[in-house]
Design an enzyme around this catalytic site. Sequence first.
Site, PDB file in Angstrom:
ATOM      1  N   THR A 122       0.827  -1.210   0.000  1.00 48.26           N
ATOM      2  CA  THR A 122       0.000   0.000   0.000  1.00 48.26           C
ATOM      3  C   THR A 122       0.860   1.260   0.000  1.00 48.26           C
ATOM      4  OG1 THR A 122      -1.491   1.269   1.437  1.00 48.26           O
ATOM      5  CG2 THR A 122      -0.095  -0.311   2.525  1.00 48.26           C
ATOM      6  N   ASP A 123       0.286   2.351  -0.496  1.00 49.09           N
ATOM      7  CA  ASP A 123       0.999   3.635  -0.442  1.00 49.09           C
ATOM      8  C   ASP A 123       1.107   4.168   0.988  1.00 49.09           C
ATOM      9  OD1 ASP A 123      -1.686   4.335  -0.084  1.00 49.09           O
ATOM     10  OD2 ASP A 123      -1.750   5.789  -1.725  1.00 49.09           O
ATOM     11  N   GLU A 124       0.327   3.578   1.903  1.00 50.69           N
ATOM     12  CA  GLU A 124       0.339   4.091   3.280  1.00 50.69           C
ATOM     13  C   GLU A 124       1.672   3.878   3.979  1.00 50.69           C
ATOM     14  OE1 GLU A 124      -2.817   3.151   5.859  1.00 50.69           O
ATOM     15  OE2 GLU A 124      -4.333   3.306   4.297  1.00 50.69           O
ATOM     16  N   TYR A 149      -1.891  -0.703  11.114  1.00 55.65           N
ATOM     17  CA  TYR A 149      -2.038  -1.370   9.805  1.00 55.65           C
ATOM     18  C   TYR A 149      -0.856  -1.037   8.906  1.00 55.65           C
ATOM     19  CZ  TYR A 149      -3.350  -1.731   4.875  1.00 55.65           C
ATOM     20  OH  TYR A 149      -3.326  -1.977   3.524  1.00 55.65           O
ATOM     21  N   LYS A 153       2.221  -3.343   7.274  1.00 53.99           N
ATOM     22  CA  LYS A 153       2.460  -3.471   5.822  1.00 53.99           C
ATOM     23  C   LYS A 153       3.896  -3.037   5.501  1.00 53.99           C
ATOM     24  CE  LYS A 153       0.021  -4.629   2.997  1.00 53.99           C
ATOM     25  NZ  LYS A 153      -0.392  -5.977   2.468  1.00 53.99           N
TER      26      LYS A 153
END
Length: 333
Positions: A122-124, A149, A153
């Site tokens: 994810t870009d997060e 979260y 990741k």
Amino acid sequence: MSRHLLVTGGAGFIGSHFVHHVVEHTDDTVTVLDKLTYAGDEAFLDGLSDSRVSLVVGDVADAGIVEDLVAKSDAIVHFAAESHNDNSLSDPSPFLRTNLIGTFTLLEAARRHEKRFHHISTDEVYGDLELDDPERFSETTAYNPSSPYSATKAGSDMLVRAWVRSFGVQATLSNCSNNYGPRQHVEKFIPRQITNLIDGIRPRLYGAGQNVRDWIHVDDHSSAVLKVLDEGRIGETYLIGADGEKSNREVVELILEQMGRQKGDFDLVTDRPGHDLRYAIDPSRLREELGWEPRFRDFESGLAATIQWYRDHERFWRPQKAAVEAKYAAAGQ
Ligand code: NAD
Ligand code: DAU
């Protein structure tokens, strides 16, 4: 030549779209390994022939199950994760087990059996940007995750990179922006607001509704992942995005308009703790190196089709809606 793919999390939102995409666009066969948590649904694989796709219900952190399935596959595409930020704030523990131990378990099996591995991320992992920052996330942006979260990741990405460098695992990574489309769980922003409006409830915007997400249609995510699996350079990361930046308020106003309501018919509610302000992806590497292009360039028509899907498929989301809303209500959201 056709391959046999092991797709983890293939009964979830994005994973199931990827499995349908593979069946439509290749001769590959697929085994889905999915725990069928609250976010997975066997029915998401309806319509796919048994000769192309089979489902094994199991945990990616279970080394016994993983060993056998990895041994029998040519490549692993790893979508399985606990995926919702709000859940990670109320209980981080399943995020550590699935996102970290699960990825470690798969990597060890891929190493032992010398299998190609593609990791979905994810870009997060990059944290967030200011609203007026001219920069977007790129493959060289420093990791700076905010939530449990995104921290798990980020940790899983680091494990993949270490297994490439230390053990020579043939892996690639992709980090995508926010997906939308059919079959997304009602806990997530767009489905929550659509199904709220179907139920006569006003949409709920966290904080002032100014946070920006970079929306991509889930089918574009699938085509990009297949491209990286087929043509990506081993050890590399590819950012996946489709120039879809919108504030949450803009998205809610579009949903309201498309569902026949006034633009201002929403409520501002308690903000998410640590809420990332803005995500934005620079997908140049994917476009220039691999020649990938998104197909869904019109967010408004993609959104209209998504709204129609939720109207037509109440059986998929109705059983979970009340419990999701009760949890949000308890958090003042
Ligand atoms: P989702 O929550 O809808 O689906 C997750 C799937 O994984 C479900 O089918 C669930 O049953 C399965 N699963 C969970 N724990 C498991 C376990 N321990 N073992 C086996 N299966 C398990 O998630 P999603 O939105 O489809 O996201 C899929 C992947 O894409 C995740 O890795 C997520 O981090 C990543 N991603 C999501 C987005 C997005 O916008 N949703 C954007 C970028 C990346
Ligand atoms: O950027 C990729 C990420 O996008 C993925 O890694 C995650 O798995 C996926 O869930 C998504 O994370 P977000 O936290 O951005 O998505 P969510 O749908 O939870 O929220 C989108 C935005 O909308 C965010 O700014 C929070 C806000 N929001 C959310 C809900 C549920 C609201 O304003 N109101 C709401 O009711």
